[in-house]
Design a protein around this motif. Structure first.
Motif, mmCIF file in Angstrom:
data_model
loop_
_atom_site.group_PDB
_atom_site.id
_atom_site.type_symbol
_atom_site.label_atom_id
_atom_site.label_comp_id
_atom_site.label_asym_id
_atom_site.label_seq_id
_atom_site.Cartn_x
_atom_site.Cartn_y
_atom_site.Cartn_z
ATOM 1 N N LEU A 168 -4.548 -4.968 -3.210
ATOM 2 C CA LEU A 168 -3.991 -4.605 -1.910
ATOM 3 C C LEU A 168 -3.156 -3.341 -2.036
ATOM 4 O O LEU A 168 -2.528 -3.100 -3.057
ATOM 5 C CB LEU A 168 -3.109 -5.728 -1.382
ATOM 6 C CG LEU A 168 -3.782 -7.071 -1.154
ATOM 7 C CD1 LEU A 168 -2.747 -8.131 -0.807
ATOM 8 C CD2 LEU A 168 -4.820 -6.965 -0.064
ATOM 9 N N LYS B 166 -0.252 -1.040 0.321
ATOM 10 C CA LYS B 166 0.619 -1.091 1.490
ATOM 11 C C LYS B 166 0.814 0.330 1.999
ATOM 12 O O LYS B 166 1.244 1.214 1.263
ATOM 13 C CB LYS B 166 1.961 -1.715 1.117
ATOM 14 C CG LYS B 166 2.816 -2.066 2.307
ATOM 15 C CD LYS B 166 4.064 -2.817 1.855
ATOM 16 C CE LYS B 166 4.839 -3.317 3.038
ATOM 17 N NZ LYS B 166 6.035 -4.075 2.609
ATOM 18 N N GLU C 217 1.933 -1.833 6.376
ATOM 19 C CA GLU C 217 0.760 -2.662 6.634
ATOM 20 C C GLU C 217 -0.009 -2.843 5.331
ATOM 21 O O GLU C 217 -0.146 -1.912 4.549
ATOM 22 C CB GLU C 217 -0.171 -2.007 7.658
ATOM 23 C CG GLU C 217 0.373 -1.964 9.060
ATOM 24 C CD GLU C 217 0.278 -3.315 9.766
ATOM 25 O OE1 GLU C 217 -0.652 -4.087 9.472
ATOM 26 O OE2 GLU C 217 1.155 -3.592 10.603
ATOM 27 N N TRP C 218 -0.515 -4.050 5.095
ATOM 28 C CA TRP C 218 -1.312 -4.333 3.904
ATOM 29 C C TRP C 218 -2.791 -4.129 4.196
ATOM 30 O O TRP C 218 -3.282 -4.537 5.244
ATOM 31 C CB TRP C 218 -1.081 -5.760 3.433
ATOM 32 C CG TRP C 218 0.255 -5.944 2.801
ATOM 33 C CD1 TRP C 218 1.359 -6.513 3.364
ATOM 34 C CD2 TRP C 218 0.641 -5.552 1.485
ATOM 35 N NE1 TRP C 218 2.402 -6.492 2.479
ATOM 36 C CE2 TRP C 218 1.993 -5.912 1.316
ATOM 37 C CE3 TRP C 218 -0.024 -4.924 0.430
ATOM 38 C CZ2 TRP C 218 2.677 -5.673 0.130
ATOM 39 C CZ3 TRP C 218 0.669 -4.696 -0.748
ATOM 40 C CH2 TRP C 218 2.004 -5.061 -0.882
ATOM 41 N N TYR C 219 -3.501 -3.493 3.246
ATOM 42 C CA TYR C 219 -4.932 -3.237 3.366
ATOM 43 C C TYR C 219 -5.636 -3.687 2.096
ATOM 44 O O TYR C 219 -5.107 -3.528 0.992
ATOM 45 C CB TYR C 219 -5.208 -1.742 3.570
ATOM 46 C CG TYR C 219 -4.643 -1.201 4.857
ATOM 47 C CD1 TYR C 219 -5.404 -1.211 6.021
ATOM 48 C CD2 TYR C 219 -3.355 -0.691 4.915
ATOM 49 C CE1 TYR C 219 -4.893 -0.717 7.215
ATOM 50 C CE2 TYR C 219 -2.835 -0.194 6.098
ATOM 51 C CZ TYR C 219 -3.607 -0.214 7.235
ATOM 52 O OH TYR C 219 -3.090 0.279 8.402
#
Length: 57
Positions: A2, A4, A8-10
């Motif tokens: 992941l 950030k 927001e986490w992607y």
């Protein structure tokens, strides 16, 4: 994996298991030449990924 970005986490990728024949796990280095990697399709795990990311939110 992941990342950030702007709070927001992607999902950046999925790390898979690597075979490790060594005895001392502290000597393990991910991505070193000679390791055996196993791949899988993200689409197989997509529902699980969304569920986990939503719970961790």
């Amino acid at each position: 994996m992941l990342i950030k970005k702007e709070n927001e986490w992607y999902l950046a990728g999925v790390a898979s298991g690597v075979r490790w024949d060594g005895v001392d796990i502290s000597a393990f280095r991910y991505g070193v030449c000679g390791q055996e990697f196993y791949n899988s399709r993200i689409s197989y795990y997509v529902e699980w990924i969304y569920t986990v990311m939503e719970e961790k939110g």
